[in-house]
Write a protein that holds these residues in place. Sequence first.
Motif, short mmCIF file in Angstrom:
data_model
loop_
_atom_site.label_atom_id
_atom_site.label_comp_id
_atom_site.label_asym_id
_atom_site.label_seq_id
_atom_site.Cartn_x
_atom_site.Cartn_y
_atom_site.Cartn_z
N ILE A 87 -7.78 -3.85 6.05
CA ILE A 87 -6.26 -3.54 5.91
C ILE A 87 -5.58 -3.56 7.02
N ILE A 88 -4.73 -4.98 7.70
CA ILE A 88 -4.26 -5.07 8.80
C ILE A 88 -2.52 -4.21 8.99
N PRO A 89 -2.81 -2.87 10.08
CA PRO A 89 -1.12 -2.56 10.57
C PRO A 89 -0.05 -3.53 10.84
N ASP A 97 7.33 5.27 8.26
CA ASP A 97 6.82 4.33 6.67
C ASP A 97 5.10 3.76 7.44
N SER A 98 3.96 3.42 6.97
CA SER A 98 3.28 3.08 7.71
C SER A 98 2.68 1.64 6.48
N LEU A 99 2.88 0.71 6.92
CA LEU A 99 2.39 -0.58 5.94
C LEU A 99 1.48 -1.47 6.54
N GLY A 100 1.25 -2.50 6.08
CA GLY A 100 -0.02 -3.14 6.25
C GLY A 100 -0.21 -3.52 4.91
N SER A 107 -6.68 -14.76 4.29
CA SER A 107 -7.35 -15.04 4.37
C SER A 107 -7.13 -15.92 2.52
N ALA A 108 -6.32 -15.67 1.80
CA ALA A 108 -5.79 -16.25 0.40
C ALA A 108 -4.63 -17.34 1.32
N LEU A 109 -4.14 -16.91 2.42
CA LEU A 109 -2.66 -17.46 2.96
C LEU A 109 -3.84 -18.73 3.76
N ILE A 110 -4.54 -18.71 3.96
CA ILE A 110 -5.54 -19.62 4.93
C ILE A 110 -5.70 -20.66 4.16
N THR A 171 2.72 -13.11 9.03
CA THR A 171 1.80 -11.95 9.79
C THR A 171 1.63 -11.75 10.94
N GLU A 172 1.16 -10.27 11.67
CA GLU A 172 1.50 -9.82 12.94
C GLU A 172 0.52 -10.11 14.20
#
Length: 203
Positions: A87-89, A97-100, A107-110, A171-172
């Motif tokens: 999980i990438i925060p 809030d807690s997002l990820g 990987s699917a985006l790449i 992404t961040e």
Amino acid sequence: MKIPGDTLECGHSLAELSTYLDTGEIEDPTHVEDCPECQSGLAALRRLSELGSELLTSDVADAGSGNDDWMQSILDNLRLELRPGRIIPLRPGNPMDSLGETEGSVSALIRSVADALPGTAVGRCRLNGDVTVPGAGITVEVDLAVVFGHSIEERAATLRDELAEVLAVQTELNIQSINITVTDVLEPPAPARHTTPTTEEQP
């Protein structure tokens, strides 16, 4: 070409998704249409099918190095990448809030960016580094197969630039470098030889 049969987190396998592409039949089509894992798998399988067409009538499994190792590597890695992974925060708009986002989604985006380039197929894509720590340096590793006739240098440079742009927006992650390794050059089949029949002299 052996399609891996191991089930994904959602319960389906690449083998089932491959059959679905061929026949349109699956037990729960509604799930397939709504499932990110299934949709990513279907998109990658469609791209492999398109690559097969680009290689004309040859068996893609026999292309490249003369065996199906590269194709099996694509399928094996795809099966792993479709899993959620780490999980990438993400920075939340509200401190409560807690997002990820999942490593699998990145990987699917790449893979989707790489697969959009004509004459290429992605073998492996990895995020090296601790993606669970905000701001940690990350290296993107991508193995690429290129169809003969397409410039290797141009494909690698284009993919590197496009990935840098997309990952910065979507992404961040703190991307330190993007390494593209061309592992195979896939050769189209040689043209069929045509022989001119000879006519025997009549006595």
